[in-house]
Design a protein around this motif. Structure first.
Motif, PDB file in Angstrom:
ATOM      1  N   TRP A 100      -3.243   9.646   5.414  1.00  0.00           N
ATOM      2  CA  TRP A 100      -4.015  10.808   4.982  1.00  0.00           C
ATOM      3  C   TRP A 100      -5.317  10.378   4.306  1.00  0.00           C
ATOM      4  O   TRP A 100      -6.349  11.046   4.447  1.00  0.00           O
ATOM      5  CB  TRP A 100      -3.204  11.690   4.042  1.00  0.00           C
ATOM      6  CG  TRP A 100      -4.050  12.776   3.435  1.00  0.00           C
ATOM      7  CD1 TRP A 100      -4.408  12.927   2.140  1.00  0.00           C
ATOM      8  CD2 TRP A 100      -4.675  13.851   4.150  1.00  0.00           C
ATOM      9  NE1 TRP A 100      -5.216  14.022   1.981  1.00  0.00           N
ATOM     10  CE2 TRP A 100      -5.396  14.612   3.199  1.00  0.00           C
ATOM     11  CE3 TRP A 100      -4.702  14.243   5.486  1.00  0.00           C
ATOM     12  CZ2 TRP A 100      -6.130  15.742   3.555  1.00  0.00           C
ATOM     13  CZ3 TRP A 100      -5.438  15.367   5.844  1.00  0.00           C
ATOM     14  CH2 TRP A 100      -6.136  16.101   4.888  1.00  0.00           C
ATOM     15  N   GLU A 104      -8.835  11.876   5.217  1.00  0.00           N
ATOM     16  CA  GLU A 104      -9.595  12.595   4.200  1.00  0.00           C
ATOM     17  C   GLU A 104     -10.988  12.016   4.004  1.00  0.00           C
ATOM     18  O   GLU A 104     -11.930  12.742   3.678  1.00  0.00           O
ATOM     19  CB  GLU A 104      -8.834  12.583   2.870  1.00  0.00           C
ATOM     20  CG  GLU A 104      -9.439  13.507   1.831  1.00  0.00           C
ATOM     21  CD  GLU A 104      -8.662  13.493   0.534  1.00  0.00           C
ATOM     22  OE1 GLU A 104      -8.454  14.568  -0.044  1.00  0.00           O
ATOM     23  OE2 GLU A 104      -8.264  12.394   0.091  1.00  0.00           O
ATOM     24  N   PRO A 128      -2.011  18.706   1.549  1.00  0.00           N
ATOM     25  CA  PRO A 128      -1.527  17.499   2.248  1.00  0.00           C
ATOM     26  C   PRO A 128      -0.923  16.466   1.304  1.00  0.00           C
ATOM     27  O   PRO A 128       0.074  15.813   1.653  1.00  0.00           O
ATOM     28  CB  PRO A 128      -2.798  16.959   2.921  1.00  0.00           C
ATOM     29  CG  PRO A 128      -3.677  18.146   3.082  1.00  0.00           C
ATOM     30  CD  PRO A 128      -3.428  18.991   1.880  1.00  0.00           C
TER      31      PRO A 128
END
Length: 322
Positions: A100, A104, A128
């Motif tokens: 992630w 991101e 998330p």
């Protein structure tokens, strides 16, 4: 075959102690320094460091104990279940959060409008983080505590040999291999490299030079992540997936055991990576080390006066006490 137990023991013990120190060091400054704390791109690494510290103080220590003694820390079914639960849940959580972080960074750099409002920030930033932090613990709780498993506990094997419960159900084992390991690792590697290429391409297209100083921190961080997973984890991942798909364990199983042992080093290297990739943290760490050196010099033994009587006079001399 796996690495010799004595090699595994010393390898992890040597890296564990400084890794814990660096992890606490990074967490302290991430949480106490407002500049680090308010930066959105640091939030995921704060959570990763928390799970890393938890993993090191539990699973890695249990693994080191097993490597040293050849038997698990507590020969009880409950400890075996806790160990395998912490091992899988903690490792996959860090893996998912790393992937992630790679996603991101693209959002924060190229799609900043996704963070423009509170609702968007919750959907694309906080949600998330919550999902990837909770999902592994729920999934593996169901696998190891709810689903039936007839694999007996073997207290002379790592994690009591209970990891085979994942493969009792082909669907669960395949989902675990693909969704929890293959996809996150490839996302981390590919998107980290793609981010460097994307930044360079935009600068080139706009007729601007690549500003190395501006992106140095990001580049070092990406290279570190990609290198760790590519070298230490990708070989294990490929073989693990192949075995899940039906490949005979007679093929490459010796290398598989070695790569499985080395894959834990990724967790130990995360705090070092966070420190190296941040110029601010590097300066703070260097400042601390310089202060420690000065303190040692200040407390060095000083000469003390010693008096000797000679005839009717007092003669003062000095001598060093070591």
């Amino acid at each position: 075959m796996s690495l010799p137990a004595v090699v595994t023991f010393w390898l992890y013990l040597i890296f564990l102690i400084p890794s814990i120190i660096f992890c606490i060091f990074c967490l302290y400054y991430f949480l106490t320094d407002s500049r680090f704390r308010k930066a959105l791109y640091n939030h995921v690494f704060v959570i990763i460091l928390f799970f890393t510290l938890f993993y090191e103080l539990t699973d890695i220590i249990w693994f080191i104990y097993y490597s040293h003694t050849g038997i698990v820390l507590s020969s009880t079914p409950m400890f075996c279940l806790i160990w395998i639960y912490v091992d899988y849940s903690g490792y996959v959580t860090i893996l998912l959060l790393m992937s992630w972080a790679a996603i991101e960074r693209h959002i924060l750099i190229f799609h900043q409008n996704c963070m423009a409002t509170l609702v968007k920030r919750f959907l694309f930033h906080y949600l998330p983080l919550i999902v990837f932090s909770i999902y592994p613990f729920i999934f593996y709780f169901v696998v190891f505590f709810v689903m039936p498993c007839d694999v007996p506990f073997n207290y002379k094997k790592q994690r009591c040999g209970h990891g085979f419960c994942l493969f009792n159900n082909t669907l669960v084992g395949t989902w675990d291999a693909i969704a929890d390991y293959i996809v996150p690792v490839f996302i981390t590697i590919i998107l980290s490299i793609a981010l460097i290429i994307r930044v360079w391409y935009i600068k080139y297209r706009n007729g601007q030079r690549f500003q190395w100083k501006r992106y140095k921190k990001m580049t070092v961080q990406l290279i570190s992540i990609s290198f760790l997973y590519f070298v230490l984890y990708l070989p294990f991942l490929i073989l693990n997936t192949a075995y899940t798909a039906g490949l005979s364990t007679d093929i490459g199983f010796d290398f598989f055991g070695t790569s499985a042992d080395l894959s834990y080093l990724i967790v130990l290297f995360i705090p070092f990576m966070c420190t190296i990739s941040s110029p601010e943290l590097r300066r703070k760490f260097q400042k601390i080390t310089r202060t420690c050196r000065r303190s040692r010099r200040i407390v060095a033994p000083a000469p003390l006066p010693v008096y000797h009587l000679r005839r009717d006079r007092v003669v003062k001399r000095t001598s060093s006490i070591h």
